[in-house]
Design an enzyme around this catalytic site. Structure first.
Site: not given
Length: 446
Positions: A203, A208, A291
């Site tokens: 992309i 992000h 996590r």
């Protein structure tokens, strides 16, 4: 509640976990390599066990030695922090077999979500939007070529066990594919002991943006987003929340998708669903981190909860309310690394001769270093995480500028000058950036 937790990590995250355990009345065990014998996590834990020489494979990645340390100290739980064994299904399973609670995902969850290729299959079934790509792992080079042809170049090849940008390659045309296939697999095998690869459509110019989630095995909630678009070679440099690109409608959609993702694997603990968001605000599942994240700090600052404490409580079996949380403030984190930003961010291990931290209202520093501390060359080059929190983004940036100007680290090179210039950049200040930002950002020599 747990009586004693062994922290299977080092540096600032080990110290971060120790602090929360102390506040919860839980005893702590530090493990350390010989290179870390003078580290603060060793000093501040109730007990400390040396588990080997500096090399990670002989210390922080050595499962038998960590389990042995837990057994000789009678620890009833292990907190893996981030990196190292935090998303290792085998380690999670061995903890289970030894009646030690792994404060993280179960082996099944890690296999379903920590492994990037199977995570994608799980997301498709759950109805979460995903980037077009290979249905699972690539069988061989011919399979890689066929998939790339189908989804069209540019494509991205990724290590299924990956993280931190290792084993990732962007391929713009078929002629580049074979070399990328070989080098990515070698890099992945060396870093993770697993050379499995999958492929996705690349992309172009995305943001992000990740959503922090928490689950108790049945219910899940989200704690809103973090924007991690400022990155170099897939390594995050700066994170912030809320994202300057976020709208209430997009947060609702992304939050709902993240909860779907968590419920699809009956997720227990805290985790992060990472998305790519294109310029039209369409978003695609990228991966799940089963996590605690390096950047969990900024979420803590804007919702006022200790995420390590919540993680420990969930591992103990506490249930969540199911309520979602939205940012009430604006927080920014700069990763201060022992790297030379004027020399292609080359690592700069060595002795810190002078060390002075900034202070004042709305400043937080998570670090394990001090004056005369020697940064070893064997591990991640992080010195500290510098976090500012304020009422608005503009105030948080101004506060960060002030904090960076007070931060003195001498003896090693650090990324402080980079962050100082970034905070003054007009595109950054206006919130106008994508994951491509660093490709055009020019650092001015001082």
């Amino acid at each position: 509640m747990f009586k004693k937790i062994l922290i299977a990590n080092r540096g600032e995250i080990a110290l971060r976990v120790i602090r929360t355990c102390k506040e919860m009345g839980i005893s702590t065990v530090a493990v350390y390599s010989t290179a870390d014998k003078d580290s603060l996590h060793v000093r501040f834990a109730d007990e400390a066990v040396c588990i080997g020489p500096p090399k990670s494979s002989e210390s922080y990645l050595n499962i038998p030695r960590i389990i042995a340390a837990a057994e000789i100290t009678n620890a009833d739980a292990i907190h893996p922090g981030y990196g190292f064994l935090s998303e290792n299904a085998k380690f999670s399973k061995i903890c289970q077999e030894n009646n030690i609670k792994f404060i993280g995902a179960s082996p099944e969850m890690i296999d379903a979500m920590g492994d990037k290729a199977s995570a994608k299959e799980t997301m498709i079934k759950a109805g979460v939007p995903v980037v077009p790509g290979s249905p699972g792992l690539l069988k061989d080079l011919a399979d890689a070529k066929a998939v790339a042809k189908k989804i069209k170049y540019p494509v991205m090849m990724k290590a299924t066990a990956g993280g931190g940008g290792k084993g990732m390659r962007v391929i713009w045309k078929e002629e580049e594919l074979e070399a990328a296939w070989e080098s990515a697999r070698q890099e992945a095998a060396a870093a993770f002991g697993n050379d499995g690869m999958y492929m996705e459509k690349f992309i172009e110019e995305p943001r992000h943006i990740e959503i922090q989630i928490a689950g108790d095995g049945k219910n899940a909630c989200h704690l809103s987003e973090r924007d991690c678009s400022i990155q170099r070679r897939h390594q995050k440099l700066v994170e912030e929340t809320p994202s300057p690109f976020m709208t209430p409608e997009l947060r609702k959609k992304m939050g709902e998708a993240a909860i779907k993702a968590a419920k699809a694997v009956n997720y227990e603990g805290v985790g992060t669903i990472e998305f790519l968001v294109d310029k039209n605000r369409d978003f695609y599942f990228m991966e799940m981190n089963t996590r605690i994240q390096v950047e969990h700090t900024i979420t803590e600052e804007v919702i006022n909860y200790d995420l390590i404490k919540e993680q420990i409580k969930l591992a103990w079996g506490d249930k969540i309310s199911g309520r979602n949380y939205e940012p009430t403030m604006h927080a920014i984190q700069c990763r201060i690394n022992a790297e030379d930003p004027f020399n292609d961010f080359r690592p700069s291990p060595g002795k810190i001769e002078t060390y002075h931290e900034p202070g004042g209202h709305g400043i937080r520093i998570d670090t394990h270093v001090y004056a005369s501390y020697v940064i070893p060359p064997y591990y991640d080059s992080m010195i500290a995480k510098l976090i500012t929190v304020a009422q608005t983004r503009e105030e948080a940036i101004t506060k960060m500028e002030r904090a960076l100007s007070e931060y003195i680290i001498e003896g090693v090179k650090s990324t402080i000058p980079f962050h100082q210039q970034l905070m003054k950049d007009k595109d950054f200040r206006s919130g106008n950036f994508t994951t491509k930002f660093m490709e055009t950002f020019k650092l001015k020599e001082i």
